[in-house]
Scaffold this active site. Structure first.
Site, PDB file in Angstrom:
ATOM      1  N   TRP A 165       0.811  -1.224   0.000  1.00 36.07           N
ATOM      2  CA  TRP A 165       0.000   0.000   0.000  1.00 36.07           C
ATOM      3  C   TRP A 165       0.840   1.269   0.000  1.00 36.07           C
ATOM      4  CZ3 TRP A 165       1.806   2.596   4.064  1.00 36.07           C
ATOM      5  CH2 TRP A 165       2.358   1.839   5.114  1.00 36.07           C
ATOM      6  N   ASN A 166       2.151   1.166   0.264  1.00 37.69           N
ATOM      7  CA  ASN A 166       2.880   2.419   0.532  1.00 37.69           C
ATOM      8  C   ASN A 166       3.204   3.217  -0.734  1.00 37.69           C
ATOM      9  OD1 ASN A 166       4.866   0.607  -0.207  1.00 37.69           O
ATOM     10  ND2 ASN A 166       6.379   1.405   1.215  1.00 37.69           N
ATOM     11  N   GLY A 204       6.577  -6.281  -0.558  1.00 37.90           N
ATOM     12  CA  GLY A 204       5.870  -6.199   0.713  1.00 37.90           C
ATOM     13  C   GLY A 204       6.786  -6.605   1.839  1.00 37.90           C
ATOM     14  N   SER A 205       6.192  -7.093   2.905  1.00 40.53           N
ATOM     15  CA  SER A 205       6.986  -7.400   4.107  1.00 40.53           C
ATOM     16  C   SER A 205       7.802  -8.676   3.928  1.00 40.53           C
ATOM     17  CB  SER A 205       6.051  -7.553   5.296  1.00 40.53           C
ATOM     18  OG  SER A 205       5.160  -8.620   5.052  1.00 40.53           O
ATOM     19  N   GLU A 232      10.781  -8.107  -3.383  1.00 40.66           N
ATOM     20  CA  GLU A 232      11.236  -6.794  -2.899  1.00 40.66           C
ATOM     21  C   GLU A 232      10.659  -6.651  -1.501  1.00 40.66           C
ATOM     22  OE1 GLU A 232      13.240  -4.695  -4.253  1.00 40.66           O
ATOM     23  OE2 GLU A 232      13.340  -5.307  -6.343  1.00 40.66           O
ATOM     24  N   SER A 289      16.005   5.732  -5.580  1.00 36.35           N
ATOM     25  CA  SER A 289      15.042   5.151  -6.522  1.00 36.35           C
ATOM     26  C   SER A 289      15.120   5.853  -7.875  1.00 36.35           C
ATOM     27  CB  SER A 289      13.618   5.300  -5.979  1.00 36.35           C
ATOM     28  OG  SER A 289      13.539   4.729  -4.703  1.00 36.35           O
ATOM     29  N   LYS A 345      -2.438  -8.282  -7.820  1.00 35.05           N
ATOM     30  CA  LYS A 345      -3.236  -8.243  -6.581  1.00 35.05           C
ATOM     31  C   LYS A 345      -2.708  -7.058  -5.774  1.00 35.05           C
ATOM     32  CE  LYS A 345      -3.578  -9.007  -2.712  1.00 35.05           C
ATOM     33  NZ  LYS A 345      -3.905  -7.979  -1.716  1.00 35.05           N
ATOM     34  N   PRO A 346      -3.433  -5.912  -5.814  1.00 30.89           N
ATOM     35  CA  PRO A 346      -2.952  -4.756  -5.051  1.00 30.89           C
ATOM     36  C   PRO A 346      -3.274  -4.909  -3.566  1.00 30.89           C
ATOM     37  CG  PRO A 346      -5.030  -4.211  -6.133  1.00 30.89           C
ATOM     38  CD  PRO A 346      -4.713  -5.643  -6.513  1.00 30.89           C
ATOM     39  N   ALA A 347      -2.647  -4.082  -2.730  1.00 33.81           N
ATOM     40  CA  ALA A 347      -2.917  -4.116  -1.292  1.00 33.81           C
ATOM     41  C   ALA A 347      -4.361  -3.697  -1.024  1.00 33.81           C
ATOM     42  CB  ALA A 347      -1.959  -3.181  -0.562  1.00 33.81           C
ATOM     43  N   GLU A 380      11.351  -2.322  11.170  1.00 33.54           N
ATOM     44  CA  GLU A 380      10.975  -1.176  10.327  1.00 33.54           C
ATOM     45  C   GLU A 380      10.013  -0.291  11.102  1.00 33.54           C
ATOM     46  OE1 GLU A 380       9.442  -3.275   6.774  1.00 33.54           O
ATOM     47  OE2 GLU A 380      10.488  -1.706   5.696  1.00 33.54           O
ATOM     48  N   CYS A 389      10.073   1.597   2.161  1.00 35.84           N
ATOM     49  CA  CYS A 389      11.052   0.537   2.461  1.00 35.84           C
ATOM     50  C   CYS A 389      12.454   1.135   2.469  1.00 35.84           C
ATOM     51  CB  CYS A 389      10.951  -0.567   1.423  1.00 35.84           C
ATOM     52  SG  CYS A 389      11.088   0.067  -0.249  1.00 35.84           S
TER      53      CYS A 389
HETATM   54  P1  NAP Z   1       2.456  -6.883   3.381  1.00 35.00           P
HETATM   55  O1  NAP Z   1       1.567  -6.972   4.569  1.00 35.00           O
HETATM   56  O2  NAP Z   1       3.504  -7.916   3.222  1.00 35.00           O
HETATM   57  O3  NAP Z   1       1.463  -6.869   2.132  1.00 35.00           O
HETATM   58  C1  NAP Z   1       1.933  -6.731   0.823  1.00 35.00           C
HETATM   59  C2  NAP Z   1       0.960  -7.380  -0.126  1.00 35.00           C
HETATM   60  O4  NAP Z   1       0.894  -8.775   0.155  1.00 35.00           O
HETATM   61  C3  NAP Z   1      -0.470  -6.863  -0.027  1.00 35.00           C
HETATM   62  O5  NAP Z   1      -1.041  -6.871  -1.314  1.00 35.00           O
HETATM   63  C4  NAP Z   1      -1.136  -7.891   0.862  1.00 35.00           C
HETATM   64  O6  NAP Z   1      -2.508  -7.995   0.688  1.00 35.00           O
HETATM   65  C5  NAP Z   1      -0.451  -9.148   0.388  1.00 35.00           C
HETATM   66  N1  NAP Z   1      -0.471 -10.248   1.362  1.00 35.00           N
HETATM   67  C6  NAP Z   1      -0.584 -10.175   2.702  1.00 35.00           C
HETATM   68  N2  NAP Z   1      -0.561 -11.415   3.229  1.00 35.00           N
HETATM   69  C7  NAP Z   1      -0.436 -12.270   2.196  1.00 35.00           C
HETATM   70  C8  NAP Z   1      -0.357 -13.688   2.088  1.00 35.00           C
HETATM   71  N3  NAP Z   1      -0.415 -14.483   3.151  1.00 35.00           N
HETATM   72  N4  NAP Z   1      -0.235 -14.226   0.854  1.00 35.00           N
HETATM   73  C9  NAP Z   1      -0.188 -13.443  -0.242  1.00 35.00           C
HETATM   74  N5  NAP Z   1      -0.261 -12.105  -0.201  1.00 35.00           N
HETATM   75  C10 NAP Z   1      -0.369 -11.524   1.003  1.00 35.00           C
HETATM   76  O7  NAP Z   1       3.200  -5.489   3.279  1.00 35.00           O
HETATM   77  P2  NAP Z   1       2.592  -4.042   3.398  1.00 35.00           P
HETATM   78  O8  NAP Z   1       2.306  -3.775   4.829  1.00 35.00           O
HETATM   79  O9  NAP Z   1       1.502  -3.859   2.405  1.00 35.00           O
HETATM   80  O10 NAP Z   1       3.812  -3.141   2.886  1.00 35.00           O
HETATM   81  C11 NAP Z   1       4.830  -2.717   3.699  1.00 35.00           C
HETATM   82  C12 NAP Z   1       6.040  -3.603   3.526  1.00 35.00           C
HETATM   83  O11 NAP Z   1       6.444  -3.588   2.165  1.00 35.00           O
HETATM   84  C13 NAP Z   1       7.229  -3.092   4.297  1.00 35.00           C
HETATM   85  O12 NAP Z   1       7.893  -4.177   4.894  1.00 35.00           O
HETATM   86  C14 NAP Z   1       8.121  -2.460   3.228  1.00 35.00           C
HETATM   87  O13 NAP Z   1       9.478  -2.394   3.534  1.00 35.00           O
HETATM   88  C15 NAP Z   1       7.844  -3.358   2.085  1.00 35.00           C
HETATM   89  N6  NAP Z   1       8.189  -2.699   0.826  1.00 35.00           N
HETATM   90  C16 NAP Z   1       9.316  -3.103   0.172  1.00 35.00           C
HETATM   91  C17 NAP Z   1       9.689  -2.471  -1.009  1.00 35.00           C
HETATM   92  C18 NAP Z   1      10.919  -2.894  -1.762  1.00 35.00           C
HETATM   93  O14 NAP Z   1      11.041  -2.496  -2.915  1.00 35.00           O
HETATM   94  N7  NAP Z   1      11.817  -3.669  -1.192  1.00 35.00           N
HETATM   95  C19 NAP Z   1       8.905  -1.432  -1.520  1.00 35.00           C
HETATM   96  C20 NAP Z   1       7.767  -1.046  -0.826  1.00 35.00           C
HETATM   97  C21 NAP Z   1       7.413  -1.698   0.347  1.00 35.00           C
HETATM   98  P3  NAP Z   1      -3.529  -7.332   1.719  1.00 35.00           P
HETATM   99  O15 NAP Z   1      -3.283  -5.879   1.651  1.00 35.00           O
HETATM  100  O16 NAP Z   1      -4.845  -7.727   1.226  1.00 35.00           O
HETATM  101  O17 NAP Z   1      -3.196  -7.899   3.067  1.00 35.00           O
END
Ligand code: NAP
Length: 494
Positions: free
Chosen positions: A167-168, A245-246, A267, A458, A191-193, A398, A301
């Site tokens: 979502w960020n 994501g995380s 990522e 970036s 599949k977006p957040a 984080e 991130c």
């Molecule tokens: P997240 O909770 O891991 O969610 C990311 C995505 O994964 C969302 O679309 C989420 O859907 C989905 N998801 C959640 N649980 C899942 C599962 N069990 N199976 C499949 N998909 C699942 O992360 P976030 O809170 O949205 O984003 C923040 C994190 O992203 C931070 O850790 C940040 O550092 C990281 N990030 C990394 C980068 C990079 O380039 N390295 C860039 C941006 C962000 P739902 O929303 O429906 O739960």
């Protein structure tokens, strides 16, 4: 810190000059979820529901794969020049609609409008960059060392890709995947957040307008992400997963992909150290810290998570940084006066609260800030902490909020050791006027990227990604498109 008083007429969802679908986007058409499910999208500055969006079931996700699979052969056969022109048109359309897209991002994510405009420009640039790369996916021909044959290598599209985004950066994390995937000749299911599905849906409409054929890009918001991804990763038609994501969810997806050996790019989370060395220009370092820490309100991130500052300059750096933080205006992201918007949801703010309170209970001191802001929305005070003990959780997790914890060091060796003492390795920042020293320290840091006297790394033209548990693969640059291809080697005699 001051709190912005919003002007009376802020943009609304209905007033945007954009098509924002609220159904699933499958095969070029909007449709409701097969079981009628939907969920609300909330404005983080008020806590009010903006609209509801269809929530894809497993059957819907399979229908999206059907559409992507049906479109795959046709898209693969489209000439690179034509793909490039469609991608370039997507860049133009996003750029023309920058203000409306930015307002949409702010409405569902909360970030300050200035950050959202920056995101749209960055996100759109992936389409321009990959329109330029689409015609330059080069293979090689060489003579085998034995001299008996030629080694011919080409890069073929990997196939249908499952893209999962956070979502960020609701626009940029999507375009950073869609643009190289389409340039390589792949079709995708995104599949977006759940916190921010509207931007991805608006992008689907823009891509259709740009000339992307039906089924090439499918968008399926869903509250059932785990069930969906498990089903799709077990489907032999899905040949790649690219996740941002995380680290926690990334590990689960890697384990799932292992079952069917699906090509995976990750990522993941960061815990960026920001090193201010003895010879740093402190004003430059403070200006850099303001950007590296506060871009996106700290919800990046790449956000500087830990400030390691040499003992000879720590007082000056801390005082100047705290003074800058104290000047920030917090408020609704759409208010032009706002520099720091709300955090994305109540849970995110609770996490920041817990980390700051934990650090303070272990002896850290807040030079400025240190609390949530009462009232509607999920606001947190911009905060500078000094005297943070190495054991504090705020240094290993984080923060994802506008909080800068400062730690003192004596030698560069100590700073590098502390910086590397983490499972993460996405990005690091180094400030020094001694370039040779800066390069030596940059080489010793365990991260995929380093900002040396530079607070933003970036760039669509550069390979973005992490080492250790921050990820696998690179997005952007020449490397990014190769992540969506398989090398095909043909041993040939002629
Ligand atoms: P997240 O909770 O891991 O969610 C990311 C995505 O994964 C969302 O679309 C989420 O859907 C989905 N998801 C959640 N649980 C899942 C599962 N069990 N199976 C499949 N998909 C699942 O992360 P976030 O809170 O949205 O984003 C923040 C994190 O992203 C931070 O850790 C940040 O550092 C990281 N990030 C990394 C980068 C990079 O380039 N390295 C860039 C941006 C962000 P739902 O929303 O429906 O739960």
């Amino acid at each position: 810190m001051s709190i912005a008083t919003p002007p009376t007429a802020l943009p609304t969802l209905a007033g945007l000059g954009l098509t924002v679908p609220t159904g699933l986007w499958i095969g070029g058409e909007e449709r409701p979820a097969s079981d009628g499910s939907s969920f609300g999208v909330v404005d983080p500055s008020t806590g009010e529901t903006l609209t509801t969006v269809a929530s894809a079931s497993v059957e819907d996700a399979l229908a999206a794969v059907d559409a992507a699979e049906a479109a795959a052969a046709g898209w693969r056969a489209v000439a690179p020049r034509q793909k490039a022109e469609i991608l370039r048109r997507a860049w133009e359309l996003m750029t023309e609609r920058q203000d409306d897209l930015a307002a949409l991002i702010t409405l569902e994510n909360g970030k300050a409008l200035g950050d959202a405009k920056g995101e749209v420009a960055y996100a759109a640039e992936f389409f321009r960059w990959y329109s330029e790369e689409a015609v330059r996916i080069q293979g090689t021909v060489e003579t085998a060392p034995s001299g008996t044959n030629r080694i011919l290598v080409t890069h073929q599209p990997v196939g249908v890709c499952l893209l999962i985004t956070p979502w960020n950066f609701p626009a940029a994390m999507a375009t950073r995947k869609i643009a190289p995937a389409l340039a390589a000749g792949c079709t995708v299911v995104l599949k977006p957040a759940s916190d921010t599905p509207l931007t991805a849906l608006a992008m689907a409409a823009i891509l259709e307008e740009a000339g992307v054929p039906a089924g090439v890009v499918n968008v399926i918001p869903s509250r059932r992400s785990g069930a969906l991804s498990s089903k799709l990763l077990a489907d032999p038609r899905v040949r790649k997963v690219s996740f941002t994501g995380s680290t926690e969810v990334g590990r689960m997806l890697l384990a799932e992909s292992a079952k069917t050996v699906v090509n995976a790019s990750m990522e993941l989370g960061g815990n960026a150290p920001f090193l201010v060395l003895e010879k740093a220009d402190i004003d430059e370092a403070v200006a850099g810290a303001m950007i590296a820490k506060l871009r996106n309100g700290g919800e990046a991130c790449t956000a500087a998570n830990r400030f390691y500052v040499h003992s000879s300059v720590v007082d000056e750096f801390s005082t100047k940084l705290a003074a800058e933080f104290a000047e920030l205006t917090v408020g609704a992201g759409l208010d032009p006066a706002t520099r720091i918007g709300p955090l994305v949801n109540a849970e995110a703010r609770e996490k920041v609260e817990t980390l700051v309170n934990g650090a303070v209970s272990e002896g850290a001191r807040a030079l400025v800030g240190g609390s949530s802001i009462a009232g509607d929305g999920y606001f947190y005070e911009p905060t500078v902490l000094t005297g943070v003990p190495q054991t504090a959780a705020i240094l290993s997790e984080e923060i994802f909020g506008p909080v800068a914890p400062i730690v003192v060091f004596e030698t560069n060796e100590e700073a590098v050791r502390l910086a590397n003492d983490t499972e993460f390795g996405l990005v690091s920042y180094v400030y020094t006027t001694d370039l040779a020293e800066g390069l030596r320290v940059s080489e010793a840091l365990e991260s995929g990227m380093v900002g040396l006297n530079r607070a933003i790394v970036s760039d669509p033209a550069a390979p973005f990604g992490g080492v250790k548990q921050s990820g696998l693969g690179r997005e952007g640059g020449h490397e990014g498109v190769l992540d969506y291809t398989e090398s095909k080697y043909i041993a040939v005699s002629w």
